[in-house]
Structure formats: C-alpha cells, structure tokens
Design an enzyme around this catalytic site. Structure first.
Site, PDB file in Angstrom:
ATOM      1  N   SER A 166       0.849  -1.192   0.000  1.00 50.56           N
ATOM      2  CA  SER A 166       0.000   0.000   0.000  1.00 50.56           C
ATOM      3  C   SER A 166       0.883   1.240   0.000  1.00 50.56           C
ATOM      4  O   SER A 166       2.104   1.145   0.072  1.00 50.56           O
ATOM      5  CB  SER A 166      -0.889   0.011   1.242  1.00 50.56           C
ATOM      6  OG  SER A 166      -0.107   0.299   2.377  1.00 50.56           O
ATOM      7  N   LYS A 167       0.238   2.374  -0.077  1.00 46.01           N
ATOM      8  CA  LYS A 167       0.910   3.679  -0.082  1.00 46.01           C
ATOM      9  C   LYS A 167       1.997   3.782   1.002  1.00 46.01           C
ATOM     10  O   LYS A 167       3.028   4.406   0.803  1.00 46.01           O
ATOM     11  CB  LYS A 167      -0.136   4.753   0.210  1.00 46.01           C
ATOM     12  CG  LYS A 167      -0.593   5.724  -0.784  1.00 46.01           C
ATOM     13  CD  LYS A 167      -0.061   6.344  -1.869  1.00 46.01           C
ATOM     14  CE  LYS A 167       0.657   7.162  -2.693  1.00 46.01           C
ATOM     15  NZ  LYS A 167       1.400   6.717  -3.746  1.00 46.01           N
ATOM     16  N   ARG A 168       1.706   3.172   2.130  1.00 45.03           N
ATOM     17  CA  ARG A 168       2.628   3.177   3.253  1.00 45.03           C
ATOM     18  C   ARG A 168       4.033   2.697   2.856  1.00 45.03           C
ATOM     19  O   ARG A 168       5.027   3.075   3.435  1.00 45.03           O
ATOM     20  CB  ARG A 168       2.087   2.200   4.299  1.00 45.03           C
ATOM     21  CG  ARG A 168       1.919   2.716   5.647  1.00 45.03           C
ATOM     22  CD  ARG A 168       0.881   1.971   6.470  1.00 45.03           C
ATOM     23  NE  ARG A 168       0.494   0.651   6.056  1.00 45.03           N
ATOM     24  CZ  ARG A 168       1.123  -0.465   6.393  1.00 45.03           C
ATOM     25  NH1 ARG A 168       2.193  -0.423   7.144  1.00 45.03           N
ATOM     26  NH2 ARG A 168       0.665  -1.631   5.994  1.00 45.03           N
TER      27      ARG A 168
END
Ligand code: GLU
Length: 484
Positions: free
Chosen positions: A258-260
């Site tokens: 994910s973006k993380r």
C-alpha cells in the site's frame, strides 16, 4: 480447430494503475502474446460515483508507458476499436439490460425491495449470531401481486440473481487448483442496482462471454466473486472461461502493498526514473518464476517462457532494492544514445538542457555504471553545466594548508599542457605531485573539490578531459581566489 486465446485486463477507472493492476495487465499481455492470441482492454466504469475520466487517462498512459499494447479496446477516453466495441461498459448498458430481462423472465433473478436499513439490519443480526453476513432471500418468493403492491407504494427495487441453495461450485483455477465453494454460503448477488444500472459481477460475465475471453487472469481479491460469476454463466447457458487468480503482493513488512510502502502507482515509478523494461521484467517475477530462477529477460524471452501454470499461490513480496538493482543493470546495458534520450525529461526538469558544457553523451557515459535511476542523472552531472556549488566535504578538502599554492601550481602546469586527455593528464599531475613532494591525495582531493565542488564523482582524469581545459583552469583559479 483450437480456439484462439483471448485475455483481457478490465480495470475500474476509480484511481491510478497500481502495481497489482500493472502485473495483471502484464500477465494477460504475456499470455496472449505467447500463444498468438488477443489481448483486450475493457473499461469497467459501472461505478458512476467513483469512475473518472482522469483515471481512464492515467490507466491508459500507464499501460502505454509499460510498453504493453492491446489489440482491442480504448483508443482514447471516449472511443474504442475492435469487433466487440464498445469496450466501455457504460456504453453497453442496453446489452446488459437484455440479459437482465432474460434472467427475470426465466425466474433466475428477482426484484428485491429491501431498503438499505433492512439490509443493514440483516448484517447486524448476522454479526450478532456470528454468521457471515448474507442476504436472507426474503424477496425471492414474492408473488406478482405482492410485487405490484410494493411498487404501488413507490418502493424501489434492485435485481438479485438466484444462487443455487445447495451443492458446491468448483472454481477450477490454473494457479490454485480446484477451489470449492458451498453454494449455501453464497449471497443472492445484486446484478442490477436500484439506481437502474448493472453491477460489476453481471457486466463482467456478460462481457467476458460476448468478447470471447478464454482466460480470466486477475487478482485473488476476485476469487470470492468467481462462484457467483460461474453460476451466472450457467444461468445464461454459457461455458465459463478458464480462471487464474494471482496471489497478493505484499510490502517488505509482510502486509498488503500500500501507499505506506512508498510509490504504488505505475506513473510514480516512471517519474522516479525506472525503465519500462525494468518494470516488465520485475513485475513478471512478482509471483512467477522459471525453474532455474532466471532473473533478467528480454521481452521475447519473457514471452517465450511465461506461463500461468508457473505462477505461485503464495503472496509475492515487493522488493525495491531488487527493482533498483535491475534498473541499474538495464541502464548499464542500454546503448548510450538511448540512455541520453531517456535521461532528457529528467535533465529538462532539472534545468540542465540547452546549457553550454560538454556533450551529454560524454558526461552521462562517465557515470553510467553508477545510475540506478534515471532521476539520479541530473544530480550526478550537473556540475559540468552549472556553477560549482561547494559541498561541505569538498570545502574540507580545500581547507588543508598549502592548497591555494597547489591549485595555482596546477593552473601553471595545465595551462598549455597538451593533449588535454585522460592518461596524459594523469601522468602530468602525478609528476606534479612528485615535483612538489606531495602525496597524490594532497593534490587529487583539492583538485576535484575545486572543479566539481564535491568530494566524490567520476574518475578524475577522464572527467578533467571531458570538462575541458578552459573550465578546469577557470574553476581552479576561482577556488584559489576564494582561499586568499
Ligand atoms: N474491474 C475489476 C477491478 O478493477 C476487474 C475485475 C476482473 O478482472 O474481473 O478490480
């Protein structure tokens, strides 16, 4: 006659193309290309609230940048081409409506009048009783009179598909083998919304059939939709395609990518300076491998070897270190002219294009072994084109006692020295060290600092040659002046 293999990528345009979608696109493309089949692109824009034209643009640009061509599908954000046009689902609503009517008239689907509140209620009850949430089928058996009465009250309806209530549906998946689903645990799927539009699961089945798709390869988040889709095929009297559900992609910490974990959109990778070829090669290995674990592939090699059956069931881990390593490999392998062309957008952004200075081919060649990303190129060569900016470490190399005399001595030694070339310069400067009784480092470090403003950089003497006598002398003088 064997049927022609037809694969598809069917994105919902509700955001950019992320890494998982890019891998799905690639696998479908590779499989079609390997078998001389067709690769279809279809835009699943039935979610009117979340679908945007900007997303369509981003998806098309991403797939084009990846270098994957499609045989049928969008030409731009509104038009398309191919024997099964349109490939935008919202332009196909009347087709879906026809099949809706068919299922309703055959009693294989029914109007459901339940309100959002009633459905929420059902969900809560299921939670309380610790059962999986599931529509309880209360509208399944309404009589025509009951329906007419509800409609007379102005009640809105959706349409649900009647899933078989017993038995199992087996998904025969190329990657996962036979996956069994108890029909009793499946929902009566909504195939038509109260807002008078079709839903993803319905359109997907109709389109995959009408577009003669033979292989549906997609992310495993869709595996749970597959039993209902298979039952829809049966209800419509069609043969389901072959399915392959790709394993999830995880970040380095083991959670879903994910973006993380950093960039997830394909265009971000483009902007960071990855090559499309790197992405094709890297994504191919994200869940697939050859028996000998080959790492680097040409495109034709990938097409010849890729196989859905070689895909892994277990999740794949996205590894930026490996991705960068691979990009560095492909940058090194790239012909210099092509590398210069690919570097241009990055040089332009850094304001380095069109400035006086050495030929870009020469400065880029000096550092070619080092680049892992195209975006690193401007930073590593900018001192050839822009005034020297002294970095702290270089400043320190200039601060040693006697440096000013060394720099002025170099000016004298080099001002008429010819040829101003790598090996000759090296010999001359080493001689200079001897003449002055200095260790090489006492000369090389300040010299580099004075002409580049840095403590590190390309191999020294070749760099001096590329920079040219005039700039080298001017920068030595300027640095000596500042040390006064
Ligand atoms: N439109 C779906 C999505 O973007 C694709 C589903 C499918 O491949 O069947 O997730």
């Amino acid at each position: 006659m064997t049927t022609k293999i037809r694969t598809r990528f069917a994105p919902s345009p509700t955001g950019f193309l992320h890494i998982g979608g890019a891998r799905t696109t690639l696998y479908n493309w590779l499989y079609a290309r390997r078998h001389g089949g067709d690769f279809v692109l279809r835009i699943e824009d039935t979610d009117e609230v979340r679908s945007t034209e900007d997303s369509v643009t981003a998806i098309l640009r991403s797939i084009e940048w990846l270098g994957l061509d499609w045989d049928e599908g969008p030409v731009d954000e509104k038009t398309d081409r191919g024997p099964h046009s349109p490939y935008y689902q919202m332009q196909r609503v009347e087709i879906y409506r026809k099949y809706l009517e068919q299922l309703l008239s055959e009693g294989k689907a029914y109007r459901c009048y339940c309100t959002k509140e009633e459905l929420d209620e059902m969900r809560k009850l299921a939670q309380l009783e610790k059962r999986p949430p599931r529509y309880d089928g209360r509208c399944r058996a309404l009589t025509a009179a009951q329906r007419a009465a509800l409609e007379a009250q102005g009640k809105k309806w959706s349409v649900r598909f009647k899933m078989p209530q017993d038995g199992v549906t087996i998904v025969d998946d190329i990657i996962r083998g036979q996956v069994r689903f108890e029909n009793a645990l499946q929902q009566d799927l909504v195939i038509w919304k109260t807002t008078d539009g079709p839903t993803y699961n319905f359109c997907c089945v109709i389109d995959d059939h009408l577009m003669e798709i033979t292989h549906v390869t997609r992310g495993d988040e869709h595996l749970s939709n597959t039993p209902s889709q298979i039952q829809l095929y049966y209800a419509l009297g069609w043969k389901p395609p072959i399915f392959a559900h790709l394993s999830m992609i995880l970040g380095p910490d083991g959670s879903k990518l994910s973006k993380r974990h950093g960039a997830t959109s394909v265009l971000e990778y483009r902007d960071q300076g990855y090559l499309p070829h790197t992405m094709r090669n890297y994504l191919a290995l994200l869940g697939w491998s050859t028996p000998d674990s080959q790492q680097l592939f040409t495109d034709s090699d990938l097409i010849a070897k890729f196989d859905l059956a070689g895909c892994q069931k277990s999740p794949a881990t996205f590894d930026t270190v490996k991705l960068q390593w691979m990009n560095g490999e492909y940058i090194r392998q790239m012909p210099l002219d092509e590398l210069v062309e690919r570097a241009k957008p990055f040089l332009e952004k850094a304001g380095l294009l069109g400035l006086p200075g050495p030929d870009l081919k020469k400065t880029i060649a000096l550092e070619k072994e080092k680049f892992k990303l195209l975006s690193e190129i401007p930073g590593l060569i900018e001192f050839f084109y822009k005034p020297v900016v002294m970095q702290p470490k270089a400043e320190k190399n200039l601060a040693a006692p006697g440096v000013r005399e060394v720099l002025l001595g170099l000016v004298e030694a080099l001002k008429d020295f010819a040829p101003f070339e790598d090996k000759n310069l090296e010999a001359r400067i080493r001689k200079f060290c001897e003449e002055r009784g200095l260790k090489p480092g006492q000369v090389f470090h300040p010299l580099r600092a004075a002409v580049t403003g840095r403590a590190e950089g390309p191999t020294l003497f070749l760099m001096l040659e590329v920079m040219g006598r005039e700039t080298v002398l001017a920068r030595l003088n300027a640095a000596a002046e500042r040390l006064k």
